[in-house]
Design a protein around this motif. Structure first.
Motif, PDB file in Angstrom:
ATOM      1  N   LEU A  45       0.711  -1.142  -0.133  1.00 17.17           N
ATOM      2  CA  LEU A  45      -0.008  -0.029   0.170  1.00 17.17           C
ATOM      3  C   LEU A  45       1.044   1.376   0.333  1.00 17.17           C
ATOM      4  N   VAL A  46       0.885   2.029  -0.951  1.00 14.40           N
ATOM      5  CA  VAL A  46       1.341   3.384  -0.970  1.00 14.40           C
ATOM      6  C   VAL A  46       0.714   4.500  -1.253  1.00 14.40           C
ATOM      7  N   GLY A  47       0.885   5.497  -0.783  1.00 12.40           N
ATOM      8  CA  GLY A  47      -0.002   6.623  -0.672  1.00 12.40           C
ATOM      9  C   GLY A  47       0.555   7.788   0.274  1.00 12.40           C
ATOM     10  N   LEU A  48       0.332   9.097   0.164  1.00 10.93           N
ATOM     11  CA  LEU A  48       0.571  10.031   0.748  1.00 10.93           C
ATOM     12  C   LEU A  48      -0.132   9.832   2.153  1.00 10.93           C
ATOM     13  N   ASN A  49       0.128  10.693   2.899  1.00 13.17           N
ATOM     14  CA  ASN A  49      -0.487  10.947   4.274  1.00 13.17           C
ATOM     15  C   ASN A  49      -1.841  11.229   4.372  1.00 13.17           C
ATOM     16  N   ARG A  50      -2.701  10.358   5.252  1.00  9.38           N
ATOM     17  CA  ARG A  50      -4.057  10.864   5.220  1.00  9.38           C
ATOM     18  C   ARG A  50      -4.752  10.367   4.014  1.00  9.38           C
ATOM     19  N   THR A  51      -4.550   9.357   3.397  1.00  6.78           N
ATOM     20  CA  THR A  51      -5.152   8.821   2.106  1.00  6.78           C
ATOM     21  C   THR A  51      -5.810   7.464   2.438  1.00  6.78           C
ATOM     22  N   GLY A  52      -5.673   6.916   3.441  1.00  3.12           N
ATOM     23  CA  GLY A  52      -6.494   5.812   3.917  1.00  3.12           C
ATOM     24  C   GLY A  52      -5.770   4.410   4.003  1.00  3.12           C
TER      25      GLY A  52
END
Length: 259
Positions: A45-52
């Motif tokens: 899981l890769v994503g910016l902060n606060r993206t779930g």
């Protein structure tokens, strides 16, 4: 004879693996089912902060515990936005100061008429497969802060969109009642329904889930819930010691992780 292993073991066949995870109305994921396909493999899981990312991991942990120790960042703690089943079902995203009385009002994506669903599809290499799920709702006749919650386990593959909401049969955009959700789940072939997570007086979800996964010890089942949403591990040996009882279960850490 006492069983000193955490998991059923068969060197020739891998155990049950999570192949698909789905959620509906959980945290910031609102209105439509979200599906993650694992196919029994690892998923990054890769994503910016606060993206779930943490929201998804906490949803997975909820399959294994009544109220897991959800991953709470320092920012969440500072803003009094601690995570719980209730805040995830309602989609709480903050607090608004109420100037007149000096208090705060919760800001939520959803009201108490919402229905939330979590679902995992597990399969092994022998052709065995099960769908495991939970659904949540607030009782309209009570002012309880925590939602009602029930559980189901069914052989085979089922999904939120296709089989529970029946989106391919005109369910798109429909506002379902909890009675309709329950009816659709009861139509699953071979489904088992549970009112309690743990119980000594009636069949319960956790015991059946352990059987599905091939877990022979409660410690093994609890270990999964405690490790799913861990943010970081500084010392793997200490991490294991803190989460498993101080006894020899007849297998090495390598064997445990391979399962």
């Amino acid at each position: 004879m006492q069983n000193n292993t955490l998991f059923l073991s068969d060197e020739n066949f891998p155990g049950m693996r999570l192949h698909r995870f789905e959620l509906l109305n959980w945290g910031g994921f609102d209105g439509a089912p979200v599906t993650l396909d694992f196919d029994g493999n690892s998923l990054l899981l890769v994503g910016l902060n606060r993206t779930g990312k943490t929201t998804i991991l906490d949803a997975m942990a909820t399959l294994y515990a009544v109220e897991p120790r959800y991953n709470q960042s320092a920012e969440n703690a500072a803003n009094d936005k601690g995570r719980s089943v209730s805040t995830y079902v309602l989609g709480k995203y903050g607090n608004e100061r109420e100037e007149r009385f000096g208090g705060t009002i919760e800001q939520n994506l959803r009201g108490r008429n919402t229905i939330s669903i979590l679902l995992g599809y597990y399969a092994d290499t022998r052709g065995n497969s099960y769908t495991v799920g939970q659904y949540f709702w607030f009782n309209s006749t009570q002012e309880k802060k925590t939602p009602e919650r029930e559980y189901f386990i069914a052989p085979g593959s089922f999904s939120i969109g296709r089989d529970i909401l029946r989106l391919e049969r005109g369910g798109q955009g429909k506002q379902f009642t909890i009675e309709e959700i329950k009816k659709n789940i009861r139509n699953f072939a071979g489904v088992e329904l549970f009112r309690s997570f743990d119980s000594r007086r009636e069949k319960c979800y956790s015991e059946r889930f352990m059987q599905v996964l091939g877990i022979t010890s409660r410690q093994g089942f609890d270990f999964i819930a405690k490790t799913i949403s861990v943010r970081g591990i500084d010392d793997i040996n200490q991490f294991i010691r803190d989460r498993l009882p101080p006894r020899d279960f007849g297998q090495s850490l390598t064997d445990l992780l391979d399962k």
